[in-house]
Design a protein around this motif. Structure first.
Motif, PDB file in Angstrom:
ATOM      1  N   SER A 135      -2.918   0.481   5.926  1.00  0.00           N
ATOM      2  CA  SER A 135      -3.303   0.314   4.526  1.00  0.00           C
ATOM      3  C   SER A 135      -4.140   1.504   4.074  1.00  0.00           C
ATOM      4  O   SER A 135      -4.134   1.875   2.910  1.00  0.00           O
ATOM      5  N   ASP A 166      -7.485  -4.361   7.501  1.00  0.00           N
ATOM      6  CA  ASP A 166      -6.342  -5.235   7.238  1.00  0.00           C
ATOM      7  C   ASP A 166      -5.138  -4.373   6.883  1.00  0.00           C
ATOM      8  O   ASP A 166      -5.076  -3.799   5.798  1.00  0.00           O
ATOM      9  N   ASN A 167      -4.204  -4.273   7.786  1.00  0.00           N
ATOM     10  CA  ASN A 167      -3.028  -3.450   7.532  1.00  0.00           C
ATOM     11  C   ASN A 167      -1.808  -4.291   7.197  1.00  0.00           C
ATOM     12  O   ASN A 167      -0.692  -3.790   7.168  1.00  0.00           O
ATOM     13  N   THR A 168      -2.018  -5.578   7.009  1.00  0.00           N
ATOM     14  CA  THR A 168      -0.899  -6.460   6.692  1.00  0.00           C
ATOM     15  C   THR A 168      -0.897  -6.857   5.224  1.00  0.00           C
ATOM     16  O   THR A 168       0.156  -6.935   4.607  1.00  0.00           O
ATOM     17  N   GLY A 169      -2.085  -7.104   4.679  1.00  0.00           N
ATOM     18  CA  GLY A 169      -2.208  -7.303   3.232  1.00  0.00           C
ATOM     19  C   GLY A 169      -2.105  -8.732   2.751  1.00  0.00           C
ATOM     20  O   GLY A 169      -2.996  -9.222   2.082  1.00  0.00           O
ATOM     21  N   ALA A 170      -1.009  -9.385   3.097  1.00  0.00           N
ATOM     22  CA  ALA A 170      -0.806 -10.730   2.547  1.00  0.00           C
ATOM     23  C   ALA A 170       0.205 -11.488   3.403  1.00  0.00           C
ATOM     24  O   ALA A 170       0.949 -10.872   4.164  1.00  0.00           O
ATOM     25  N   VAL A 171       0.236 -12.803   3.242  1.00  0.00           N
ATOM     26  CA  VAL A 171       1.279 -13.574   3.907  1.00  0.00           C
ATOM     27  C   VAL A 171       2.615 -13.269   3.227  1.00  0.00           C
ATOM     28  O   VAL A 171       2.650 -12.889   2.055  1.00  0.00           O
ATOM     29  N   TYR A 174      -9.144  -9.479  -3.700  1.00  0.00           N
ATOM     30  CA  TYR A 174      -8.983  -9.023  -2.326  1.00  0.00           C
ATOM     31  C   TYR A 174      -8.375  -7.614  -2.339  1.00  0.00           C
ATOM     32  O   TYR A 174      -7.162  -7.448  -2.260  1.00  0.00           O
ATOM     33  N   HIS A 189      -2.052 -14.801   8.353  1.00  0.00           N
ATOM     34  CA  HIS A 189      -2.539 -13.458   8.038  1.00  0.00           C
ATOM     35  C   HIS A 189      -4.062 -13.459   8.002  1.00  0.00           C
ATOM     36  O   HIS A 189      -4.659 -14.224   7.260  1.00  0.00           O
ATOM     37  N   VAL A 190      -4.677 -12.614   8.822  1.00  0.00           N
ATOM     38  CA  VAL A 190      -6.137 -12.557   8.862  1.00  0.00           C
ATOM     39  C   VAL A 190      -6.632 -11.573   7.812  1.00  0.00           C
ATOM     40  O   VAL A 190      -6.281 -10.397   7.827  1.00  0.00           O
ATOM     41  N   LYS A 191      -7.436 -12.119   6.886  1.00  0.00           N
ATOM     42  CA  LYS A 191      -8.023 -11.259   5.857  1.00  0.00           C
ATOM     43  C   LYS A 191      -9.325 -10.672   6.380  1.00  0.00           C
ATOM     44  O   LYS A 191     -10.090 -11.370   7.043  1.00  0.00           O
ATOM     45  N   PHE A 208       0.843  -1.205   0.000  1.00  0.00           N
ATOM     46  CA  PHE A 208       0.000   0.000   0.000  1.00  0.00           C
ATOM     47  C   PHE A 208       0.870   1.244   0.000  1.00  0.00           C
ATOM     48  O   PHE A 208       2.049   1.205   0.265  1.00  0.00           O
TER      49      PHE A 208
END
Lengths: 339, 263
Positions: free
Chosen positions: B37, B42-47, A50, B54-56, A5
């Motif tokens: 983000s 979700d401020n992590t985005g992806a594994v 997503y 990673h929690v979507k 991002f």
């Protein structure tokens, strides 16, 4: 660290600060608020994936890898050209120069490959197994065979030139040449297999042509280098250069004529421009220059054809790697979303 | 040894991220940055190399009255993502050092003392899971808590999950559980509940299975993940033809030259 991002813009932060001050001073806020960054917000759905966050990871390779593709391709093809020139009894100088290109490549290639590794000191771990199902493993073993062969050939040849003919050195020279021929054939084009057999869409959608494309690109570069080293009278090199450049014309047409979504990075944006520039320098331009030089018997034009082919070969590898990055960032492809 | 698996049921996930924390604590995984983000919770985005669970946060359009939702609120689904531990794993096939192995529990494990950071697994994973850590140089991903499984413990994420959204167990038992759960959900009106394990693709099924609502693509789960070894035959055929062209071309060119010189 994954940077999927964008960070907050300073403008928006400043605006938020003004609003806070207004609230503090007046107790209420009348002026319009700050537009949230990225608004309207992406959503997660079957149509948008997503939030448009890419599923695939980009290749972690550094600048060494496209350069390695170029050097390896040229060296592998040079070894083949040199060996065939030797067997058919062509000009000794040409044979020697081709061997030198192969030998130089056999030193530069591993250096580039090792320095790209996350843990260069562990390069030898590549040699603890042989995995035919891994193009990287097959490629490394091919490189080892090729490098040993090409280096041995040049060494034995050099020693004989200096200290006179000797039977053991002749055996080493010929064995080395046989090895560099046998390994040079796959070495010149396996990098196409390496990137073709991956999950990156723009690479795997071209898997059937990439090895041939890279092989012919390597041959163009090898011929070009030999011509720049002075072999601008050789008709065999002219034919090889012409053939390889004509293949590149066909390859360019093949890319441009297929309308798949996965091929977009090869046609649009910076990666598309790089692919097209590389293609022009490898295909149509050298073909035209070579044909003109055939008609006019101009060696100057051959020099330019050679230079163009070498530049095109290098640019083509850079462009393909870059297109892979663009393709990996395209979140739509692995989710089969049209757009 | 039992063949083990995860079943992650997104209908039970509350998005607490305890799995992410437990994973990081147990495995000593570094932070993944503290970036916002700006468009989602979700401020992590992806594994990735520093995010093994990673929690979507899948924010969808309102579905009034469903599952107790107030009509004016968005529905919100959570799903804890993880390495899929493919039955036919692209990273494992691609690894040139043999660092990536299949464990006795059926998981896919990167041996950190062997990985030399070539990065080929990264472009061979159809789920974009494994990643090279630029500071460390090696590739990292979920280990399936191989060390914990060795001594009979559950993986840290499954152990800590407060709602049993992450279940861990023998793979066939979990499949049966998933089927039962799916029919239960559908019986309760959630006709969009879907089971995802990619068993109809060249991945041949995963050891991390998911129950999600709606199209799996909204969860960044690809409909047809492809193991890159599928492309191998075509690739080497092209390589062989290319080598043939190089060899034949060189022979023709030099023989032709010799003959025309001889005349």
């Amino acid at each position: 660290m994954s940077k999927a991002f964008e960070f907050p813009e300073p403008d928006r932060e400043r605006r938020l600060h003004e609003i806070r001050r207004e609230a503090e001073q007046k107790g209420s806020v009348k002026s319009p608020g700050a537009r949230p960054q990225g608004a309207p917000f992406p959503i997660a759905s079957a149509e948008t994936g997503y939030y448009g966050i890419p599923l695939l990871k980009q290749p972690p390779w550094t600048w060494e890898i496209p350069l390695y593709f170029f050097v390896g391709g040229a060296a592998g093809a040079a070894a083949v050209v040199g060996a065939i020139a030797d067997v058919t009894g062509a000009d000794r100088k040409l044979v020697r120069h081709a061997r030198w290109i192969a030998a130089a490549g056999s030193v530069i290639s591993p250096a580039l490959l090792v320095s790209d590794l996350g843990r260069p000191a562990r390069f030898l771990n590549m040699l603890r197994v042989f995995k035919p199902q891994s193009p990287m493993s097959v490629g490394v073993w091919t490189l080892v065979g090729f490098s040993s062969g090409a280096a041995a050939t040049v060494f034995a040849d050099f020693m004989q030139q200096r200290y006179g003919p000797s039977l053991p050195l002749r055996i080493v020279e010929n064995a080395g040449q046989a090895a560099s021929l046998a390994f040079g054939l796959p070495f010149s084009n396996y990098t196409g297999v390496l990137i073709g057999a991956t999950t990156i869409p723009t690479w795997n959608q071209n898997v059937g042509e990439l090895p041939m494309h890279f092989g012919m690109s390597g041959l163009s570069a090898a011929v070009g280098l030999l011509e720049l080293m002075g072999h601008r009278k050789s008709r065999a090199l002219q034919m090889l250069g012409l053939g390889a450049a004509m293949f590149e014309v066909w390859e360019g047409w093949r890319i441009e004529s297929r309308p798949q979504q996965a091929l977009d990075p090869l046609k649009h944006g910076l990666s598309g421009s790089l692919i097209r520039t590389g293609g022009m320098l490898s295909g149509p331009l050298p073909v035209a220059l070579r044909l003109l030089s055939l008609v006019s018997n101009s060696r100057e034009l051959r020099k330019w054809a050679a230079t163009s082919a070498i530049a095109g070969s290098l640019l083509t590898r850079i462009a393909w790697i870059y297109a892979g990055h663009v393709s990996a960032r395209d979140w739509r492809l692995p989710l089969e979303i049209k757009g | 040894m039992p063949t083990t698996a995860f079943l992650t049921d997104s209908t039970l996930c509350i998005g607490c991220k305890a799995c992410e924390v437990a994973c990081k604590e147990w495995n000593g995984v570094a932070d993944d940055g503290f970036n916002w983000s700006g468009f989602s919770y979700d401020n992590t985005g992806a594994v990735g190399h520093s995010t093994w669970r990673h929690v979507k946060f899948v924010e969808a359009s309102p579905e009034p009255g469903f599952g107790g939702n107030a009509p004016e609120l968005n529905t919100w689904a959570f799903s804890s993502d993880v390495c899929k531990h493919c039955e036919n794993a692209g990273c494992l096939e691609a690894c040139p050092t043999g660092s990536i192995v299949r464990t006795e529990f059926g998981g896919v494990y990167v041996q950190p003392d062997i990985c030399n950071g070539c990065g080929y697994c990264v472009v061979s994973c159809p789920f974009g899971v494994v990643q090279r850590n630029p500071d460390d140089g090696r590739a990292f991903k979920c280990t399936f808590c191989y060390d914990r499984q060795k001594v009979g413990l559950k993986p840290a994420c499954a152990q800590t999950c407060p709602t049993e959204s992450i279940q861990f167990g023998e793979i066939e038992e979990l499949r049966a559980k998933a089927a039962a759960r799916l029919s239960e959900l559908q019986g309760r009106g959630m006709s969009d509940a879907t089971f995802y394990d990619a068993s109809d693709s060249s991945v041949k099924g995963t050891h991390a299975m998911f129950i999600v609502r709606g199209d799996p693509r909204a969860y960044n789960l690809p409909p047809r993940p492809e193991v890159p070894t599928e492309y191998m035959k075509k690739a080497w055929k092209s390589s062989a033809i290319g080598a043939g062209m190089l060899l034949a071309g060189s022979l023709l060119a030099f023989l032709f030259e010799n003959r025309s010189n001889g005349q």
